[in-house]
Design a protein around this motif. Structure first.
Motif, PDB file in Angstrom:
ATOM      1  N   LEU A  95       0.893  -0.991  -0.143  1.00 46.61           N
ATOM      2  CA  LEU A  95       0.569   0.111   0.029  1.00 46.61           C
ATOM      3  C   LEU A  95       1.104   1.427  -0.152  1.00 46.61           C
TER       4      LEU A  95
ATOM      5  N   MET B  56      -0.089  -3.496   6.540  1.00 43.73           N
ATOM      6  CA  MET B  56       0.784  -3.106   7.204  1.00 43.73           C
ATOM      7  C   MET B  56       1.680  -2.414   7.744  1.00 43.73           C
ATOM      8  N   ILE B  57       3.031  -2.503   6.848  1.00 43.37           N
ATOM      9  CA  ILE B  57       4.150  -1.768   7.114  1.00 43.37           C
ATOM     10  C   ILE B  57       4.089  -1.011   6.278  1.00 43.37           C
TER      11      ILE B  57
ATOM     12  N   ILE C 253       1.570   0.530   4.349  1.00 47.04           N
ATOM     13  CA  ILE C 253       0.363   1.332   4.337  1.00 47.04           C
ATOM     14  C   ILE C 253       0.956   2.795   5.315  1.00 47.04           C
ATOM     15  N   SER C 254       1.336   2.214   6.135  1.00 43.33           N
ATOM     16  CA  SER C 254       2.515   4.080   6.912  1.00 43.33           C
ATOM     17  C   SER C 254       3.096   4.275   6.275  1.00 43.33           C
TER      18      SER C 254
END
Lengths: 371, 292
Positions: A66, A121-122, A124-125
């Motif tokens: 992402l 999760m990584i 997207i940040s």
């Protein structure tokens, strides 16, 4: 099932003809159309490169990301800054590819050990860190004002307007990069990647160096993101922290899925979707388009999981069947409406069960609705 | 501004991350899905609460009403969207929830616009001085609300038949179905409860950062980090981790120059990377064993 997968999708002659016609149209087009339209098509080409990179990583290797927006941003800023300092364009381009690729390889060191939602999760940040970082380094990046940069003006010998020049340059580079990506995932590499995607354990057991592959694909995808950033700046001549927004990374993935994973044509369709949705909404602010992006994405996931390119391929495969269906249903038999309703409901149940339900009424009622 | 002050500020922020992290854990335990849209669902309902307050409804009532309305939103999401993708690989589910995120973001923007709106606080705007540390009533309130939520969840999960069924479904969906539990209804209930928690988190943080369609993006990262750090299947772990992250980011922001207030978001990211590499199941989580 297997036979269907191996079956050539669209004959190569048709493909070559389509590409030649498309190229001819694309070469002549900028002479006829307005600078605005030229810019839009140029942007499609630039984003197609960004999305093709994401397609290598998410589509072929199955590693969700992402954060492609962050690499796009690195490439865009690299281009803008080097151009401001008067670097040759070729050097700018090389750096706009290599710098994000290097960062991508660094991110890949932890990322290759993760998969699925951990990786999501990584990544997207990443844009959430990239935006304040770009603002912080304002001596270099111009802070939240962004950077305007002198690049992409047409040389006098070409006799072209700036928009036409940028159009030809960007489309040529994009076509080359897309062709490279298309070739890179054929054959041995493509098979290795699809095994990594479907079963990492199986890939390891067959002796595929999984982590090395993932790392290379990660770096390559990031490099493509950066190259797309270069092409974007080449035609827009401006970059600001807004161009690497949190939603951008998500929107890019959405566009890729809507266009179709694991398909070069899908990346181009995805780029068209990405660029033209804001136009259709009648607003340049990309945030207002997120409603459409999200809605179309969910509809595609529910009803055409292979994306637009996949659906088109499916239609082509079944074209003869469809043609026959259309021909038979054309002189539609006049049936009472109540009967039709019953027939309709059995049709759906038949579809769901893969056509294994005993056919009661459908056989006598040919309809274009059955697949 | 002593270190103690940073700790107090951190605990207050951490309790909000904890509420969203609890929602993430609840959904993940029940359905194995990390719901990236959890924060955005909260944003939508926080806007509903805002509309209620501007219509003259008292804040507390508005927030409770929004939380109650979130329940059917969560239920519908599970029933009509997530369930259709049950059993598909993780990539598809992530794309579904991410798509829901931008869809909701767009819906909120289309209805209420993109201009930030002030959101009334649930608590009186008063400061209490405790030995040199300024504590706002809001900070205490956030912590108290969180503790109440944790206690409530513990009672539901450990003391009621409903909670037992929820745990059974989270543990083994098929066996629960075979022993006669209404699995689908329980899954919907789990999603509904999570949605209410997400709304609570959004309503608690809104007075501080103003209502904005994208206000929960950063909070989502903090909460994801907390959920990962504590173990995606451990509610207590997630709460402890969220409080730790809240304190850590405040102290790092205050005392490490490179981070400052604007790059605080890098703290949970780094923590998340370290944990996922070193102990992927989190500090309190159970190791996941995958059968090939």
């Amino acid at each position: 099932m297997n036979a269907r997968i191996r079956q050539p999708t669209v004959p190569w002659l048709v493909r070559v003809a389509a590409v030649v016609v498309a190229l001819a149209v694309l070469v002549i087009l900028p002479q006829q159309s307005t600078p605005y339209d030229n810019l839009q098509i140029t942007l499609v080409a630039a984003w197609a490169v960004v999305i093709a990179g994401l397609n290598l990583l998410t589509g072929y290797a199955g590693q969700i990301s992402l954060g492609q927006a962050a690499f796009f941003g690195i490439g865009a800023y690299t281009t803008a800054i080097t151009a401001l300092h008067g670097w040759p364009v070729v050097l700018s381009f090389a750096l706009a590819f290599l710098l994000p690729a290097t960062v991508g390889a660094l991110v890949a060191i932890p990322a290759v050990r993760l998969r699925g939602h951990a990786l999501a999760m990584i990544t997207i940040s990443l844009p959430l860190v990239a935006v304040p970082l770009a603002k912080r380094l304002d001596g270099l990046t111009g802070g939240s004002q962004g950077l305007t940069t002198p690049i992409g003006s047409a040389p006098t010998w070409s006799g072209l307007a700036d928009d036409q020049w940028a159009y030809y340059v960007v489309l040529t580079v994009a076509a080359a990069l897309l062709a490279l990506a298309h070739v890179a995932v054929r054959g041995r590499t493509g098979r290795a990647l699809s095994l990594i995607r479907t079963s990492e354990v199986a890939a390891v057991t067959t002796g595929i160096p999984v982590r090395r592959y993932k790392m290379v694909v990660f770096a390559l995808a990031s490099g493509y993101g950066g190259a797309g950033g270069f092409l974007y700046v080449y035609c827009v001549r401006f970059v600001s922290p807004e161009s690497l927004d949190f939603l951008l990374g998500i929107t890019l993935l959405c566009s890729l899925v809507v266009g179709g994973l694991r398909s070069s044509a899908g990346s181009v369709v995805a780029a068209c979707f990405y660029v033209y949705v804001p136009n259709l909404v009648g607003d340049i602010n990309p945030e207002k388009s997120s409603l459409i992006y999200g809605a179309v994405l969910l509809l595609v996931l529910l009803f055409a999981p292979a994306g637009i390119a996949g659906a088109a391929r499916g239609l082509w495969r079944r074209r003869k069947l469809l043609a026959r269906k259309l021909a038979t249903s054309w002189p539609a038999p006049s049936t009472p409406t109540g009967y039709l309703a019953v027939a309709g409901s059995t049709e759906t149940s038949q579809e769901e069960n893969g056509g294994l339900t005993p056919t009661r009424s459908t056989a006598s009622n040919p309809s274009s609705k059955t697949r | 501004m002593g270190a103690l002050q940073q700790v107090v500020d951190g605990l207050s922020a951490g309790s909000i991350y904890a509420a969203l992290a609890l929602a993430l854990v609840l959904v993940h335990r029940a359905t194995g899905v990390v719901n990236f849209a959890q924060g955005e669902m909260g944003v939508l309902m926080a806007y509903v609460a805002w509309s209620l307050t501007s219509a003259g409804v008292p804040v507390l009532v508005a927030v409770l009403a929004a939380m109650a309305l979130s329940f059917p939103l969560g239920v519908a999401t599970e029933r009509f969207l997530i369930r259709r993708f049950h059993g598909q690989d993780g990539l598809v589910i992530v794309v579904v929830t991410v798509g829901l995120l931008i869809l909701l973001n767009g819906i909120v923007g289309a209805i209420w616009g993109y201009v930030s709106k002030p959101f009334p606080s649930l608590f009186p705007n008063e400061v209490i001085r405790l030995g040199g540390v300024a504590v706002t009533v809001e900070q205490i309130g956030n912590l108290v609300v969180l503790l109440a939520v944790v206690a409530g969840l513990q009672i539901i999960f450990l003391r009621t038949r409903f909670g037992l069924s929820l745990r059974a479904v989270a543990d083994n969906r098929e066996s629960s179905a075979l022993s006669g539990l209404a699995v689908n209804r329980l899954l919907m209930a789990g999603w509904g409860m999570a949605a209410a928690l997400g709304t609570l988190a959004a309503c608690l943080i809104a007075p501080k950062i103003f209502l904005d369609p994208s206000m929960m993006n950063a909070v989502l990262v903090y909460s994801l980090a907390a959920a990962v750090l504590g173990g995606l299947d451990s509610p207590v772990g997630a709460v402890v981790a969220a409080l730790v992250i809240g304190v850590a980011e405040n102290i790092a922001g205050a005392y490490i120059d490179i981070i400052g207030t604007d790059l605080k978001i890098a703290v949970p990211l780094l923590l998340m990377v370290v944990v996922l590499l070193g102990r992927p199941q989190g500090i309190f989580g159970r190791r996941e064993v995958v059968r090939v």
